[in-house]
Design an enzyme around this catalytic site. Structure first.
Site, PDB file in Angstrom:
ATOM      1  N   ASP A  48     -37.022  19.028 -13.993  1.00 44.35           N
ATOM      2  CA  ASP A  48     -36.901  20.196 -13.110  1.00 44.35           C
ATOM      3  C   ASP A  48     -37.529  19.964 -11.735  1.00 44.35           C
ATOM      4  O   ASP A  48     -37.316  20.745 -10.815  1.00 44.35           O
ATOM      5  CB  ASP A  48     -37.555  21.422 -13.763  1.00 44.35           C
ATOM      6  CG  ASP A  48     -36.745  21.914 -14.957  1.00 44.35           C
ATOM      7  OD1 ASP A  48     -35.561  21.553 -15.065  1.00 44.35           O
ATOM      8  OD2 ASP A  48     -37.307  22.646 -15.788  1.00 44.35           O
ATOM      9  N   ARG A  74     -40.950  31.208 -24.681  1.00 43.19           N
ATOM     10  CA  ARG A  74     -41.289  30.952 -26.085  1.00 43.19           C
ATOM     11  C   ARG A  74     -42.242  32.017 -26.622  1.00 43.19           C
ATOM     12  O   ARG A  74     -42.082  32.502 -27.751  1.00 43.19           O
ATOM     13  CB  ARG A  74     -41.867  29.541 -26.232  1.00 43.19           C
ATOM     14  CG  ARG A  74     -40.766  28.477 -26.092  1.00 43.19           C
ATOM     15  CD  ARG A  74     -41.315  27.122 -25.722  1.00 43.19           C
ATOM     16  NE  ARG A  74     -40.303  26.062 -25.744  1.00 43.19           N
ATOM     17  CZ  ARG A  74     -39.415  25.807 -24.762  1.00 43.19           C
ATOM     18  NH1 ARG A  74     -39.406  26.541 -23.670  1.00 43.19           N
ATOM     19  NH2 ARG A  74     -38.553  24.826 -24.879  1.00 43.19           N
ATOM     20  N   LYS A 114     -27.387  21.891 -14.767  1.00 40.29           N
ATOM     21  CA  LYS A 114     -28.423  22.924 -14.585  1.00 40.29           C
ATOM     22  C   LYS A 114     -27.786  24.159 -13.933  1.00 40.29           C
ATOM     23  O   LYS A 114     -26.579  24.295 -13.917  1.00 40.29           O
ATOM     24  CB  LYS A 114     -29.574  22.364 -13.753  1.00 40.29           C
ATOM     25  CG  LYS A 114     -30.277  21.191 -14.411  1.00 40.29           C
ATOM     26  CD  LYS A 114     -30.972  21.586 -15.689  1.00 40.29           C
ATOM     27  CE  LYS A 114     -31.614  20.407 -16.389  1.00 40.29           C
ATOM     28  NZ  LYS A 114     -32.146  20.731 -17.702  1.00 40.29           N
ATOM     29  N   LYS A 160     -42.706  29.289 -16.974  1.00 42.16           N
ATOM     30  CA  LYS A 160     -41.470  29.952 -17.436  1.00 42.16           C
ATOM     31  C   LYS A 160     -41.128  29.511 -18.868  1.00 42.16           C
ATOM     32  O   LYS A 160     -40.846  30.348 -19.721  1.00 42.16           O
ATOM     33  CB  LYS A 160     -40.346  29.579 -16.451  1.00 42.16           C
ATOM     34  CG  LYS A 160     -38.969  30.047 -16.812  1.00 42.16           C
ATOM     35  CD  LYS A 160     -38.054  30.011 -15.600  1.00 42.16           C
ATOM     36  CE  LYS A 160     -37.329  28.691 -15.403  1.00 42.16           C
ATOM     37  NZ  LYS A 160     -36.267  28.415 -16.366  1.00 42.16           N
ATOM     38  N   SER A 161     -41.153  28.207 -19.119  1.00 38.96           N
ATOM     39  CA  SER A 161     -40.790  27.707 -20.457  1.00 38.96           C
ATOM     40  C   SER A 161     -41.704  28.293 -21.524  1.00 38.96           C
ATOM     41  O   SER A 161     -41.242  28.693 -22.600  1.00 38.96           O
ATOM     42  CB  SER A 161     -40.925  26.186 -20.513  1.00 38.96           C
ATOM     43  OG  SER A 161     -39.896  25.576 -19.812  1.00 38.96           O
ATOM     44  N   GLN A 199     -34.431  22.223 -24.919  1.00 37.16           N
ATOM     45  CA  GLN A 199     -33.680  23.423 -25.317  1.00 37.16           C
ATOM     46  C   GLN A 199     -32.937  23.167 -26.618  1.00 37.16           C
ATOM     47  O   GLN A 199     -32.935  24.018 -27.515  1.00 37.16           O
ATOM     48  CB  GLN A 199     -32.713  23.829 -24.201  1.00 37.16           C
ATOM     49  CG  GLN A 199     -33.449  24.323 -22.967  1.00 37.16           C
ATOM     50  CD  GLN A 199     -32.523  24.760 -21.843  1.00 37.16           C
ATOM     51  OE1 GLN A 199     -31.311  24.598 -21.923  1.00 37.16           O
ATOM     52  NE2 GLN A 199     -33.094  25.308 -20.797  1.00 37.16           N
ATOM     53  N   ARG A 244     -34.186  26.572  -7.940  1.00 41.33           N
ATOM     54  CA  ARG A 244     -34.867  25.345  -7.503  1.00 41.33           C
ATOM     55  C   ARG A 244     -34.227  24.752  -6.240  1.00 41.33           C
ATOM     56  O   ARG A 244     -34.890  24.073  -5.458  1.00 41.33           O
ATOM     57  CB  ARG A 244     -34.928  24.326  -8.643  1.00 41.33           C
ATOM     58  CG  ARG A 244     -35.730  24.848  -9.832  1.00 41.33           C
ATOM     59  CD  ARG A 244     -36.226  23.759 -10.740  1.00 41.33           C
ATOM     60  NE  ARG A 244     -36.441  24.272 -12.072  1.00 41.33           N
ATOM     61  CZ  ARG A 244     -37.491  24.992 -12.465  1.00 41.33           C
ATOM     62  NH1 ARG A 244     -38.450  25.286 -11.608  1.00 41.33           N
ATOM     63  NH2 ARG A 244     -37.583  25.427 -13.707  1.00 41.33           N
TER      64      ARG A 244
HETATM   65  C1  S3P Z   1     -36.411  23.852 -20.655  1.00 39.57           C
HETATM   66  C2  S3P Z   1     -35.926  22.588 -20.891  1.00 39.57           C
HETATM   67  C3  S3P Z   1     -35.225  21.774 -19.873  1.00 39.57           C
HETATM   68  C4  S3P Z   1     -35.491  22.322 -18.475  1.00 39.57           C
HETATM   69  C5  S3P Z   1     -35.329  23.804 -18.410  1.00 39.57           C
HETATM   70  C6  S3P Z   1     -36.305  24.497 -19.347  1.00 39.57           C
HETATM   71  C7  S3P Z   1     -37.084  24.581 -21.748  1.00 39.57           C
HETATM   72  O1  S3P Z   1     -33.835  21.817 -20.127  1.00 39.57           O
HETATM   73  O2  S3P Z   1     -34.625  21.689 -17.561  1.00 39.57           O
HETATM   74  O3  S3P Z   1     -35.567  24.261 -17.095  1.00 39.57           O
HETATM   75  O4  S3P Z   1     -37.781  25.574 -21.484  1.00 39.57           O
HETATM   76  O5  S3P Z   1     -36.937  24.158 -22.905  1.00 39.57           O
HETATM   77  P1  S3P Z   1     -33.119  20.812 -21.148  1.00 39.57           P
HETATM   78  O6  S3P Z   1     -33.642  21.043 -22.485  1.00 39.57           O
HETATM   79  O7  S3P Z   1     -31.660  21.159 -21.037  1.00 39.57           O
HETATM   80  O8  S3P Z   1     -33.405  19.441 -20.645  1.00 39.57           O
END
Ligand code: S3P
Length: 455
Positions: free
Chosen positions: A340, A56, A367, A51-52, A195, A414
């Protein structure tokens, strides 16, 4: 075992991109399910895309001046929120086949005629805020009930220092962004957050001078790796990343499987007697693989094979067998590497001999739900011996989980998947309300479970 139709078939994705609001789609689709004690999990699955990394790839393709083919993208609703936003900003989105989407940025993003719907997705919101702050036009972002409660101050404060202009609702959505001339800053983040880091690095692409971001521990580095892959002017030294004003080159990307999704299957196999599974094509980037380190330390029988690099990310296949787990202490620098996966880790801890203490994870309260109180509250109903602390949990194991209860998901994918995973070993069936939230990251979850239990 339950059957469920995928919410996002290719046709539906296309229709959705034209008409629907993600928030409405999921909030209005109530799907309660029952989970029963499982047979051993056996066989091989390919884990769907990260997903991350998908967020991007979609966003960064919008910032190029050309066309980019994104292969093996996540079909989760969160990534669809991002895809729809870049479409609203003028990108052409073409589904080539089941696995590939071609994004044509058509030179530059343009103002959207409508407010931009971030759905349930914090990553979409915070990263888009970085991108939109540096544009020559204004934008408005909004989200669903859960997202509208989440803190955006962590990005608003440093972005304002860079010259960005916002109208916000006590640092929460909806947020109006006035495009502005940005300048680089040196930012020492109190939080280890990918993030926040990614938001500032994206704003940095439009800012005069250099933007420096330092964090206390290293958070996931997908933005850095993709920036390098796409030719941005980026420099990395320990926990400091800097970027100079630069452009991204359109570069085709193949996305690896999501270790966060894999984590639920890894834990399921570790706790369900006689299980033996292989998960193919999982991303094992060191900034994401803390869950593998901790579960191995807990005596988990986990083997990493066939390591390779795909589009600048480390990937492998993971073999997992049922194991007699023991407790672990989880705190400090490892937390951002498994943030996560903590709900999944808690399930493993209920089945481990001894006391597992998880600390330094207070950001779990910010979250999709307050994951500390949600996990502790719902798992207690199952029969777990778990105590909520300000920044984590104390879990005494090994406990027999009775089940025979109803679990709430709190609009959190989750929580839904961790409840399901715990349900596999409960003595009596459990009911999970509003399980549709699984579609946020992992619409294929139930189908893959069925695949591992047809044996
Ligand atoms: C993510 C960063 C994490 C993670 C989120 C996805 C990302 O959050 O918990 O599910 O894709 O950059 P944080 O940056 O708030 O820690």
């Amino acid at each position: 075992m339950v059957n469920k139709k995928l919410l996002y078939t290719d046709k539906k994705i296309q229709i959705f991109l034209k008409f629907a609001f993600i928030s409405d789609l999921l909030s209005n689709k109530s799907m309660d399910i029952t989970v029963e004690k499982s047979k051993p999990l056996k066989g091989t699955i390919e884990i769907p895309a990260d997903k991350s990394i998908t967020h991007r790839a979609f966003m960064f393709s919008a910032l190029t001046k050309g066309k980019m083919l994104v292969s093996n993208y996540s079909r989760g609703a969160d990534c669809m929120s991002t895809l729809k936003i870049i479409q609203n900003l003028g990108c052409e989105v073409n589904f080539i086949n089941e696995k590939q989407v071609l994004i044509n940025a058509k030179n530059a993003i343009k103002p959207s005629t409508a407010p931009l719907d971030c759905g349930n997705s914090g990553t979409t919101t915070r990263l888009m805020m970085g991108i939109l702050s540096g544009q020559k036009f204004n934008s408005k972002l909004f989200g669903d009930i859960s997202l509208s409660k989440r803190p955006m101050k962590r990005v608003i404060v440093p972005l304002e220092e860079m010259g960005a202009k916002f109208i916000h609702n006590d640092y929460k959505l909806p947020i109006e962004i006035e495009g502005a001339d940005l300048h680089g800053i040196t930012y020492n983040s109190p939080l280890a957050s990918a993030q926040v880091k990614s938001c500032l690095l994206l704003a940095g692409l439009y800012a005069d001078g250099t933007t420096y971001f330092t964090e206390p521990y290293k958070s996931r580095n997908h933005t850095e790796l993709m920036f390098e892959y796409m030719g941005a002017d980026i420099n990395i030294e320990n926990n400091t990343v800097s970027v100079k004003k630069s452009t991204l080159n359109p570069t085709d990307i193949t996305i690896c499987g999501d270790i966060s999704s894999a984590a639920f299957f890894i834990v399921a196999a570790l706790i369900t007697p006689d299980s033996d599974i292989t998960i193919k094509n999982a991303g094992i980037n060191i900034t994401r693989s803390g869950i593998l380190d901790v579960l191995k330390e807990m005596n988990g029988d986990i083997e990493i094979i066939n390591e390779r690099i795909i589009s600048n990310e480390k990937v492998a296949d993971i073999k997992v067998r049922y194991s007699n787990l023991k407790a672990a202490a989880v705190e400090g620098a490892i937390i951002p590497r498994l943030i996560d996966e903590i709900p999944a880790l808690v399930i493993a801890a209920t089945q481990a001999e001894g006391t597992t203490i998880i600390k330094d994870a207070q950001d779990l309260r910010n979250k999709e739900a307050d994951r500390i109180s949600a996990v502790a509250g719902e798992f207690k109903k199952l029969g777990a011996d778990i105590t909520e602390t300000s920044d984590g949990f104390i879990i005494n194991g090994k406990t027999i989980l009775e089940g025979d209860c109803e679990i709430e998901c709190f609009h959190d994918h989750r929580i839904a998947m961790s409840a399901y995973t715990a349900g596999l070993i409960c003595k009596k069936p459990i009911k999970i309300n509003e399980f549709q939230w699984v579609d946020i990251s992992f619409p294929e979850f139930l189908a893959l479970h069925s695949k591992l239990t047809i044996n």
